[in-house]
Scaffold this active site. Structure first.
Site, mmCIF file in Angstrom:
data_model
loop_
_atom_site.group_PDB
_atom_site.id
_atom_site.type_symbol
_atom_site.label_atom_id
_atom_site.label_comp_id
_atom_site.label_asym_id
_atom_site.label_seq_id
_atom_site.Cartn_x
_atom_site.Cartn_y
_atom_site.Cartn_z
ATOM 1 C CE LYS A 35 -23.223 88.497 13.011
ATOM 2 N NZ LYS A 35 -22.354 89.562 13.521
ATOM 3 N NE ARG A 131 -18.157 96.042 15.386
ATOM 4 C CZ ARG A 131 -18.189 94.793 14.911
ATOM 5 N NH1 ARG A 131 -18.030 94.562 13.626
ATOM 6 N NH2 ARG A 131 -18.358 93.778 15.734
ATOM 7 C CE1 TYR A 255 -26.039 94.952 -21.427
ATOM 8 C CE2 TYR A 255 -25.859 93.545 -19.482
ATOM 9 C CZ TYR A 255 -26.631 94.155 -20.463
ATOM 10 O OH TYR A 255 -27.994 93.969 -20.477
ATOM 11 C CG MET A 303 -31.103 91.393 -13.029
ATOM 12 S SD MET A 303 -32.516 92.449 -13.365
ATOM 13 C CE MET A 303 -31.832 94.070 -13.038
#
Length: 358
Positions: A35, A131, A255, A303
């Site tokens: 998956k 679940r 940053y 990024m």
């Protein structure tokens, strides 16, 4: 070919890890979890490499099943728990998919939906994960409801452990006994419970089918395997250094200047960022390898770029190779620094990252 960011995927490591599963559970059939695009490794590639080494594959979405069925027309393929309706059941029959039934409404719908081809059903019992899964009473009702239906070729019993990696085995043993006791009452259906952690730590849970996931891709969730049974990383995430610079004491990097030099420092800029799948929230100190030697993140990941402190590696140069995780640096270790797990790291790799299969 010019490249700055890529992953290398090792077929030898993948097959080795499958062989470890076989050694640990020699009497069980193996249902390989592919998956999420093979945990980010490429479902088609994983299935192709393992088709001679496992007994079937499992996916979580019908879209994944369609793609894999086109590539693997005859391999047993299980669709895990999902929203079931009549169209889905007809699609499963057409694609010859097994299906997990985890609620009584879906069991009733399946019982009353004639199909053009019979399918195998994996009934899922809730043993403590809370679940998905049927209660004990619903499980019994669903089994009896589906037994003998001409469009049901077989019924298998399954469940999923909540704490199989825990060093205290008592809860897992209690959960295991819930399904085994009820399954025995209902006959001789094959049973599947063991995920990667249980394959490693709970041999009594192996039974008829084991369902390895993360261990196929090289991560041992129990941290107990060693020597010839030690798992090998299948994915190695790499990038290249595209700049270096000297930074004076108290100067900041990246940053918001999250990282500041405590003395004169050397910073390398690496061509990988969160748009490639590297975690933006990776803290200062998260390890990387530069030409096989340890360095660490210094400053906020952006990024397309990240910065690392290579003050102790004076020979570092533009074009040098950086391993972000993989061979020599476990993804689980990186994940621990980032407050996540290897599963998430693997599945975050984006489409712009080049892939090299070896």
């Amino acid at each position: 070919m010019h490249r700055t960011t890529w992953i290398e995927l090792s077929s030898e490591a993948l097959r080795h890890n499958a062989s470890v599963v076989r050694q640990l559970a020699p009497n069980a059939a193996i249902l390989a979890m592919v998956k999420a695009n093979g945990y980010g490794h490429g479902a088609h590639w994983v299935a192709e490499q393992l088709k001679q080494h496992v007994n079937g594959f499992a996916v979580a979405r019908i879209s994944e099943a369609r793609v894999l069925r086109d590539a693997m027309p005859t391999s047993p393929l299980l669709l895990l728990g999902t929203l079931v309706d009549k169209d889905l059941l007809l699609t499963c029959a057409g694609l010859e998919l097994d299906i997990v039934i985890h609620d009584i409404a879906s069991a009733k719908l399946l019982a009353n939906t004639p199909l053009p081809k019979p399918i195998s059903v994996w009934l899922k019992m809730n043993i403590g994960m809370n679940r998905l899964g049927l209660s004990a009473a619903e499980f019994r009702e669903a089994h009896l409801l589906l037994s003998g239906k001409p469009h049901i070729s077989s019924i298998l019993h399954m469940s999923h452990f909540s704490d199989a990696e825990d060093i205290d085995a008592r809860l897992t043993q209690q959960q295991s006994q819930k399904l085994r006791t009820l399954s025995l009452e209902l006959g001789n259906s094959p049973i599947s419970m063991a995920n990667s952690a249980a394959i490693i730590s709970h041999p009594e849970s192996h039974l008829d089918w084991v369902r390895p996931g993360i261990m196929l891709y090289g991560d041992d969730p129990t941290q107990r395997l060693s020597n010839e049974l030690a798992l090998k990383p299948v994915m190695t995430f790499k990038a290249k250094i595209i700049a270096t610079r000297e930074v004076a004491k108290d100067e900041g990097v990246g940053y918001n200047h999250r990282w500041r030099a405590s003395g004169s420092a050397r910073i390398a800029t690496v061509a990988a960022g969160y748009a490639d799948g590297y975690p933006r929230h990776a803290p200062d100190g998260t390890p990387v390898l530069v030409n096989g030697q340890r360095a660490s993140v210094a400053g906020r990941v952006s990024m397309d770029l990240m910065t690392i402190d290579v003050s102790h590696l004076p020979a570092t140069a533009i074009g040098d190779e950086v391993t972000l995780w993989g061979e020599g640096l476990p993804a689980a270790e990186v994940g621990e620094h980032c407050g996540t797990i290897s599963y998430e790291l693997f599945t975050r790799i984006t489409a712009r990252v080049s892939r090299f299969y070896c």
